[in-house]
Design an enzyme around this catalytic site. Structure first.
Site, PDB file in Angstrom:
ATOM      1  N   GLU A  56      40.342  34.750  46.931  1.00  0.00           N
ATOM      2  CA  GLU A  56      40.188  33.519  46.173  1.00  0.00           C
ATOM      3  C   GLU A  56      40.693  32.372  47.040  1.00  0.00           C
ATOM      4  OE1 GLU A  56      40.587  34.648  41.567  1.00  0.00           O
ATOM      5  OE2 GLU A  56      42.382  35.191  42.711  1.00  0.00           O
ATOM      6  N   ASN A  70      51.359  34.846  33.666  1.00  0.00           N
ATOM      7  CA  ASN A  70      52.417  34.185  34.433  1.00  0.00           C
ATOM      8  C   ASN A  70      52.025  32.790  34.913  1.00  0.00           C
ATOM      9  OD1 ASN A  70      50.587  35.518  36.244  1.00  0.00           O
ATOM     10  ND2 ASN A  70      52.076  35.244  37.888  1.00  0.00           N
ATOM     11  N   CYS A 116      53.144  36.683  41.300  1.00  0.00           N
ATOM     12  CA  CYS A 116      52.654  37.809  42.102  1.00  0.00           C
ATOM     13  C   CYS A 116      53.055  37.665  43.561  1.00  0.00           C
ATOM     14  CB  CYS A 116      51.138  37.918  41.976  1.00  0.00           C
ATOM     15  SG  CYS A 116      50.254  36.420  42.497  1.00  0.00           S
ATOM     16  N   GLU A 138      42.759  40.255  42.088  1.00  0.00           N
ATOM     17  CA  GLU A 138      44.039  39.868  42.707  1.00  0.00           C
ATOM     18  C   GLU A 138      45.118  40.555  41.901  1.00  0.00           C
ATOM     19  OE1 GLU A 138      47.461  38.516  42.877  1.00  0.00           O
ATOM     20  OE2 GLU A 138      46.760  36.511  42.331  1.00  0.00           O
TER      21      GLU A 138
END
Length: 496
Positions: free
Chosen positions: A468, A156, A288, A252
Site C-alpha cells: 500500500e 487501531n 502494526c 497488511e
C-alpha cells in the site's frame, strides 16, 4: 450504560447504494476511558444486506469504471475538503470511541489526508496507459479497474486504514464495500459517508456486522479484490475463504518489529531516546508498525536502559484522551487489555523484571477504564512470548546482543517482517538494514515518525501480501492489460 455527559450518542447505519439502511438490531460502542459510557451505536448488518451492498457496488462499477480520471480526482478532492472541514468533529468522535489522545486522533486525520492528497496528485500518472513502439510492433500497457473491492479495516487506525483503501480503489475506477471493525466503527463510517457524498450511489458502500458478513465479503463471486488490514490469523481464514473464487488480495498483517541499537548509538541523545519511547508507546502501543522488541548492543545496554527510563518517565502521561496533558490513553478494548496483561504476567513468571513507566494523571480515571500502565520488560529470554508475539499494547522488552550478526539473526528469525529500525552511525546502520527481512527499515527513527506515504508499505513473510501507499498502492487496485499490435502477423516457423 449511560451516554457521556454533554455528548449525544452517535448512530451510524449501513450505507447501501447511497442510502442509509437500517438493521434489525444495533450494537453499542463504549468509551474505553470509561466503559460505562456509550459513545454510539452501529448496526448489525445482515448477510442479506451485505449481498445488497455487493450487488450495488457491482452495478455502480459498470458506469464508474468508464469515468474520466479527472472527474474521479475532482470528486476525491471535494471529499478531502469536506473531511478537513469536519476534522474537529471527527477527532472528537475518534478519541471517544477509540481511546486515542486528541493529538493522536488529529495525527490519524493528518496521515489520512496526506495519503489521499498524494493519491489524487499521482493517480493520473500512475494509471496512464504506457505505449511502447519497438521492432516487433506496438504494445499498449493499461491499468484497468479490477471491479468490486471488499475493504476490511482494523480498529487501531480505523480512518487511516480505511482511506488507504478507499482513495486508490475509487481513483482507479473501482467500487467498494467497506467493513469497519466493531471495536472502532463510528468515525470510520462517518468519514466513508463524507466521501460517499461526493460519488455516485453504489460506488462506496459501508456494512458492519459479524462473521457472516465477513464471510460474504470474502466469498461472494462478485467481489474481485480483498483489501484487509488486521491480524495474521484472521488473514489465513480470509485466504481460505477466497480461494474458491481466486480473488486478488492486498493483506497488511501483523508485525513484531525490532529496533536494533548499534554500539555507535549515542545514548545521551535525548531527542533520539524520546523518538524510541514514542515508537514504543504511541497509540498505547496499538500500531502494526510500532517497535515491539528492542535489541541493544551489550556495551551500551546498561546506560541505554537508564536513559530510556528517564525519557519514558518524561514523556508518558497516562490519562483521559481529552486531557491535553495526556500522551497515552487506554487500551481500546477489554480483550486486548487482558491479552497484554497476560504477556506481562507470563514474563514475570519466567523471571523477567517489569518496570512501570510514566505517570498516571488521575488514578480514579485509570481504574475505571481499559487502562494499562506502560511497562519495560528486562531480563527476558529471546524465545519468551513477550518477545516473539506481537503485543499490540503498552509494553516492550529490551534485550542485549553481543555482535551485529546476532542482532540480524534475532530480527530475521521472526515469522513477521513488516517494519524495522536500526539506530547508530548512518553508514553502519544502512549496512545492517540491507540484511533485514522487512518491508520497511527506518534509520534512527521508527514507527509513524518514519512513515512516508510516497513509498510502498507492506511486509515480508507472514506480515502480508502486496503493498500500500506510493504508486504501487494505487496500481494494486488495477489489473495490467497488455494490448499487442505486432508488425509480423505470421510467425516464420508456422507452415503455410
Amino acid at each position: 450504560m449511560t451516554i457521556q455527559a454533554g455528548q449525544e450518542a452517535v448512530i451510524v447505519e449501513a450505507l447501501i447504494n447511497g442510502q442509509n439502511t437500517k438493521s434489525l438490531s444495533q450494537s453499542a460502542k463504549e468509551n474505553p476511558a470509561n466503559p460505562s459510557e456509550i459513545v454510539g451505536y452501529f448496526p448489525v448488518t445482515t448477510k442479506e444486506q451485505a449481498v445488497e451492498a455487493i450487488e450495488a457496488a457491482a452495478e455502480a462499477f459498470k458506469t464508474w469504471k468508464k469515468t474520466d480520471i479527472a472527474e474521479r480526482v475532482t470528486r476525491m478532492r471535494k471529499a478531502i475538503e469536506k473531511i478537513r472541514a469536519a476534522e474537529s468533529e471527527i477527532v472528537n468522535l475518534l478519541s471517544r470511541e477509540h481511546g486515542k489522545p486528541l493529538y493522536d486522533a488529529h495525527g490519524e486525520i493528518y496521515v489520512s489526508l496526506m495519503w489521499m492528497e498524494f493519491a489524487c496528485n499521482e493517480a493520473a500518472a500512475a494509471l496512464q496507459a504506457e505505449v511502447q513502439e519497438h521492432d516487433h510492433g506496438k504494445t499498449i500497457l493499461s491499468y484497468d479497474p479490477i471491479g468490486v473491492v471488499a475493504a476490511i479495516s482494523p480498529w487501531n487506525y480505523p480512518i487511516a486504514l480505511s482511506t488507504i483503501k478507499i482513495a486508490p480503489a475509487l481513483l482507479a475506477g473501482n467500487a467498494i464495500v467497506l467493513k469497519p471493525s466493531p471495536y472502532a466503527p463510528l468515525a470510520a463510517a462517518k468519514v466513508a459517508e463524507i466521501i460517499a457524498s461526493e460519488f455516485p450511489a453504489g460506488v462506496i458502500n459501508v456494512v458492519h456486522g459479524g462473521a457472516d458478513v465477513g464471510v460474504e465479503l470474502t466469498t461472494n463471486p462478485r467481489v474481485t479484490k480483498i483489501a484487509f488490514t488486521g491480524g495474521t490469523e484472521t488473514a489465513k481464514h480470509i485466504i481460505k475463504a477466497a480461494s474458491d473464487t481466486i480473488k486478488d488480495m492486498t493483506l497488511e498483517l501483523g508485525g513484531n518489529d525490532a529496533a536494533i541499537f548499534l554500539e555507535s548509538f549515542d545514548v545521551n541523545d535525548e531527542r533520539a531516546m524520546r523518538r524510541i519511547v514514542v515508537s514504543n508507546f504511541l497509540t498505547t502501543g496499538q500500531i502494526c508498525m510500532i517497535a515491539k522488541r528492542v535489541y541493544v548492543h551489550r556495551s551500551i545496554y546498561d546506560q541505554f536502559v537508564e536513559k530510556y527510563i528517564e525519557a519514558a518517565n518524561r514523556w508518558i502521561r497516562i490519562g483521559d484522551p481529552f486531557n491535553p496533558e495526556t500522551t497515552v490513553g487506554p487500551v481500546n478494548n477489554v480483550k486486548q487489555k487482558e491479552y497484554v496483561t497476560g504477556l506481562v504476567e507470563d514474563a514475570k513468571q519466567r523471571g523477567a523484571k517489569v518496570i512501570p513507566l510514566g505517570r498516571i494523571l488521575d488514578q480514579q480515571q485509570f481504574d475505571q477504564g481499559y487502562y494499562l500502565q506502560p511497562t519495560l520488560v528486562l531480563g527476558c529470554d529471546e524465545h519468551d512470548r513477550i518477545v516473539v508475539e506481537e503485543q499490540f499494547g503498552p509494553t516492550v522488552p529490551i534485550l542485549p546482543f553481543d555482535d551485529v550478526e546476532q542482532a540480524i539473526e534475532l530480527h530475521n528469525e521472526s515469522i513477521y517482517g513488516l517494519t524495522s529500525s536500526v539506530w547508530g552511525a548512518e553508514d553502519e546502520a544502512i549496512a545492517v538494514a540491507r540484511q533485514l527481512e522487512a518491508g520497511t527499515t527506518m534509520i534512527n527513527t521508527a514507527a509513524v515518525q518514519g512513515l512516508d506515504v510516497r513509498f510502498p508499505f507492506g511486509g515480508f513473510k507472514q506480515s502480508g501480501i502486496g503493498r500500500e501507499y506510493g504508486t504501487e498502492g494505487i496500481r494494486t487496485y488495477t489489473e495490467q492489460h497488455v494490448i499487442n499490435i505486432p508488425k509480423m502477423l505470421d510467425l516464420p516457423y508456422i507452415p503455410e
